[in-house]
Design a protein around this motif. Structure first.
Motif, PDB file in Angstrom:
ATOM      1  N   ARG A  62     -21.355  31.356 -29.425  1.00  0.00           N
ATOM      2  CA  ARG A  62     -21.300  31.745 -28.008  1.00  0.00           C
ATOM      3  C   ARG A  62     -21.351  33.265 -27.845  1.00  0.00           C
ATOM      4  O   ARG A  62     -22.003  33.779 -26.929  1.00  0.00           O
ATOM      5  N   THR A  66     -24.304  35.656 -25.725  1.00  0.00           N
ATOM      6  CA  THR A  66     -24.010  36.690 -24.729  1.00  0.00           C
ATOM      7  C   THR A  66     -24.643  38.022 -25.100  1.00  0.00           C
ATOM      8  O   THR A  66     -25.353  38.639 -24.293  1.00  0.00           O
ATOM      9  N   GLU A  70     -27.982  39.936 -23.443  1.00  0.00           N
ATOM     10  CA  GLU A  70     -27.814  41.281 -22.880  1.00  0.00           C
ATOM     11  C   GLU A  70     -28.886  42.221 -23.432  1.00  0.00           C
ATOM     12  O   GLU A  70     -29.476  43.012 -22.689  1.00  0.00           O
TER      13      GLU A  70
END
Length: 214
Positions: A62, A66, A70
């Motif tokens: 996870r 992220t 980004e």
């Protein structure tokens, strides 16, 4: 049904050849990272791990989603750069899925995993220790390829005089050549470390790092 030895999870379809719109391709790849993460989570399900190890691997997956998304949104400036960041994230998810039994750290400017530095010859520090008193040594990512590396600037590792012996505590410096890099270029690479004793390999793990040139 173990993860394949030498598994290379990079995306190989030709989606990037069917568009010239970077923003559109960013959105496609952000969705792809999210979608493929479920495959890795299914592998974790299959392993039926102890609760703490299961949690550790899922958190790694996870966290990679992220940070990778980004970087796709904010760092990558071209179709090729988006591909490199996406493939870096896929590699990292595979590494989290397989677990990290060896203590391995790859550092650039005291940072790991998602890093930044200036163009030039980049000092890459590799630290590692084996399990149960065993030693470590540099391995090969795939067949005769010592490292996996992708870049927007033709970056490469200096492979002359690499330490190939077994080391009790690995603490070595690699030279990553990026003299032709410009600001906003990206480099992704994987260093593989083997857990060995008397020239017998017990395990190996790759650790993937991405570099943003600033």
């Amino acid at each position: 049904m173990a993860m394949p030895q030498g598994y290379d999870g990079t995306r190989t379809d030709d989606e990037s050849e069917r568009t010239t719109n970077v923003d559109e391709y960013r959105r496609t790849c952000i969705d792809f990272i999210e979608d493929i993460s479920h495959n890795y989570e299914e592998w974790v399900d299959y392993y039926k791990l102890p609760e703490d190890e299961d949690k550790r691997r899922r958190e790694g997956i996870r966290a990679t989603i992220t940070r990778t998304n980004e970087w796709i949104a904010k760092v990558a400036q071209s179709i090729k750069a988006v591909d490199i960041v996406m493939n870096d994230g896929i590699q990292k998810m595979a590494e989290s899925t397989a677990g990290k039994p060896l203590e391995i750290g790859i550092f650039i400017n005291h940072k790991s995993s998602f890093t930044e530095t200036k163009p030039g010859i980049i000092d890459v520090i590799v630290k590692a220790s084996g399990r149960k008193g065993r030693k470590t040594k540099l391995g090969f990512h795939f067949k005769d390829d010592r490292f996996r590396i992708e870049s927007t600037c033709g970056a490469y590792f200096d492979e002359t005089d690499l330490p190939t012996e077994e080391l009790e505590m690995m603490d070595i410096h690699l030279k990553l050549h990026a003299e032709n890099a410009k600001q906003r270029d990206v480099i992704s690479f994987t260093v593989t470390v083997c857990d060995v004793e008397n020239d017998v390999e017990f395990d190996r793990r790759g650790v993937t790092t991405i570099v943003h040139l600033v």
